[in-house]
Design a protein around this motif. Structure first.
Motif, PDB file in Angstrom:
ATOM      1  N   SER A  76       0.790  -1.243  -0.262  1.00  0.00           N
ATOM      2  CA  SER A  76       0.020   0.155   0.001  1.00  0.00           C
ATOM      3  C   SER A  76       0.927   0.987  -0.090  1.00  0.00           C
ATOM      4  CB  SER A  76      -0.808  -0.093   1.272  1.00  0.00           C
ATOM      5  OG  SER A  76      -1.709   1.103   1.418  1.00  0.00           O
ATOM      6  N   ARG A 103      -7.474 -11.558   1.000  1.00  0.00           N
ATOM      7  CA  ARG A 103      -7.125 -10.326   1.315  1.00  0.00           C
ATOM      8  C   ARG A 103      -5.808 -10.047   0.225  1.00  0.00           C
ATOM      9  NH1 ARG A 103      -7.282  -9.912   6.482  1.00  0.00           N
ATOM     10  NH2 ARG A 103      -9.361  -8.608   6.407  1.00  0.00           N
ATOM     11  N   LEU A 106      -6.343  -9.943  -3.283  1.00  0.00           N
ATOM     12  CA  LEU A 106      -6.846  -8.787  -3.881  1.00  0.00           C
ATOM     13  C   LEU A 106      -5.625  -7.448  -3.678  1.00  0.00           C
ATOM     14  CD1 LEU A 106      -9.231  -6.996  -4.447  1.00  0.00           C
ATOM     15  CD2 LEU A 106     -10.096  -6.700  -2.304  1.00  0.00           C
ATOM     16  N   GLY A 107      -4.967  -7.644  -2.720  1.00  0.00           N
ATOM     17  CA  GLY A 107      -3.720  -6.666  -2.552  1.00  0.00           C
ATOM     18  C   GLY A 107      -2.881  -6.778  -3.792  1.00  0.00           C
ATOM     19  N   LEU A 110      -4.988  -5.312  -6.711  1.00  0.00           N
ATOM     20  CA  LEU A 110      -4.824  -3.682  -6.698  1.00  0.00           C
ATOM     21  C   LEU A 110      -3.426  -3.183  -7.313  1.00  0.00           C
ATOM     22  CD1 LEU A 110      -6.625  -2.860  -3.154  1.00  0.00           C
ATOM     23  CD2 LEU A 110      -7.318  -2.127  -5.528  1.00  0.00           C
ATOM     24  N   LEU A 137     -14.972  -4.417  -2.155  1.00  0.00           N
ATOM     25  CA  LEU A 137     -13.727  -3.796  -2.861  1.00  0.00           C
ATOM     26  C   LEU A 137     -13.330  -4.703  -4.069  1.00  0.00           C
ATOM     27  CD1 LEU A 137     -11.298  -2.230  -2.970  1.00  0.00           C
ATOM     28  CD2 LEU A 137     -10.071  -3.422  -1.216  1.00  0.00           C
ATOM     29  N   GLN A 283      -7.815  -0.052   0.203  1.00  0.00           N
ATOM     30  CA  GLN A 283      -7.802  -1.449   0.878  1.00  0.00           C
ATOM     31  C   GLN A 283      -7.346  -0.952   2.292  1.00  0.00           C
ATOM     32  OE1 GLN A 283      -4.514  -4.145  -0.335  1.00  0.00           O
ATOM     33  NE2 GLN A 283      -6.043  -5.779   0.336  1.00  0.00           N
ATOM     34  N   SER A 286      -9.604  -2.717   4.969  1.00  0.00           N
ATOM     35  CA  SER A 286      -9.307  -4.138   5.147  1.00  0.00           C
ATOM     36  C   SER A 286      -8.068  -4.101   5.667  1.00  0.00           C
ATOM     37  CB  SER A 286      -9.332  -4.557   3.552  1.00  0.00           C
ATOM     38  OG  SER A 286      -8.830  -6.133   3.637  1.00  0.00           O
TER      39      SER A 286
END
Length: 311
Positions: A76, A103, A106-107, A110, A137, A283, A286
């Motif tokens: 992130s 998670r 999804l990271g 992204l 998300l 994110q 989350s």
């Protein structure tokens, strides 16, 4: 409520000042704790201070090298800094540590999307949605991917995301873009205003981008005028002072080449500044949950117990 819990709650509410204050208190209470460092990293991402966030995320990774969630926090921070390939690598490492984690998948999706690899993002996104089909998300990211191909399909996806989470400012902003792509300007503006009412950063971001575009257009016009004046001056100098013709021509050539290069460099700088004012990483809530879950799972272990398996 502990300082760590208060920091994570503030991150979910996107209260950057409160989040940083409580996260720093948590770090003071436990300087070597990965969860406290990760919470501070997330608070700094929320505050758009990418370099500081990355430093804290690195400390969280060092404190919990076998866990997936600190690497997602690091991804992130890297996304905020625009370091796409490094963000992808960090997210890939999280997936390696926790291959069954939606998670983590999804990271990675992204990070790939933010770096411009939209088609590659579909794989991890599909794996995340296989595990949690209605994750808001994941649905929103699918809408962003479809926006470039089929705005009508993207509209349907964003509306589905809003049915799952009516408070989502990100979904409303996505719906606004999908409507705008279809030429439905009035509906798009209504959706955008609804998003901005829930998250004022969207208005600030749009205004900043408009200012950047206006400034760039003004600079382009000014540069064109400068180059034109130099070309005219070259003709005048060559006509009056033939001996200076070579020097005038060289000067004009250098200026004509330098102006576009300067404009490109200036635009790149402004783009980086605009990125720093963009909407927060979607994110973040989350990831705050991931830090919370890690704290909950470790709270009940007697001292000296091994760390849990990566999630």
């Amino acid at each position: 409520m502990s300082a760590l819990d208060e920091a994570l709650d503030a991150i979910r509410r996107r209260d950057a000042g409160r989040a940083e204050d409580r996260a720093r208190r948590a770090v003071e209470e436990a300087p070597g704790a990965a969860r406290a460092r990760a919470a501070l990293a997330l608070a700094l991402v929320l505050a758009r201070r990418g370099r500081e966030a990355l430093a804290e995320a690195d400390r969280a990774v060092a404190a919990a090298p076998g866990e997936a969630w600190p690497r997602l926090v690091r991804a992130s921070a890297l996304r905020l800094l625009g370091r796409g390939r490094e963000a992808i690598a960090s997210a890939e490492e999280a997936v390696r540590l926790a291959p069954g984690s939606p998670r983590a998948q999804l990271g990675l999706a992204l990070s790939l999307f933010a770096a411009g690899y939209g088609d590659e993002a579909r794989g991890p996104l599909a794996r995340a949605r296989d595990a949690v089909p209605e994750d808001p998300l994941a649905v929103r990211l699918l809408g962003e991917l479809e926006l470039r191909r089929d705005p009508a399909a993207a509209e349907a996806i964003f509306r589905a995301a809003l049915r799952a989470d009516a408070r989502s400012a990100d979904a409303r902003a996505g719906l606004s873009r999908a409507l705008a792509r279809q030429g439905r300007a009035e509906e798009a503006e209504e959706a955008f205003e609804a998003a901005a009412a829930r998250d004022p950063s969207f208005t600030a971001d749009r205004d900043a981008r408009r200012r950047e575009v206006g400034s760039f257009l003004q600079a382009t016009v000014a540069a064109f005028v400068v180059v034109l004046c130099l070309q005219l001056a070259q003709g005048v100098i060559a006509g009056r002072w033939p001996a200076a013709r070579v020097a005038a021509t060289a000067l004009s050539f250098v200026a004509t080449a330098a102006v576009p290069i300067a404009l490109i460099a200036w635009a790149s700088l402004r783009l980086r500044r605009a990125r720093a004012g963009a909407a927060p990483d979607p994110q973040l809530p989350s990831l705050a949950d991931a830090v919370q879950e890690a704290a909950t799972s470790s709270a009940g272990r007697p001292p000296g117990d091994p760390q849990p398996a990566p999630r």
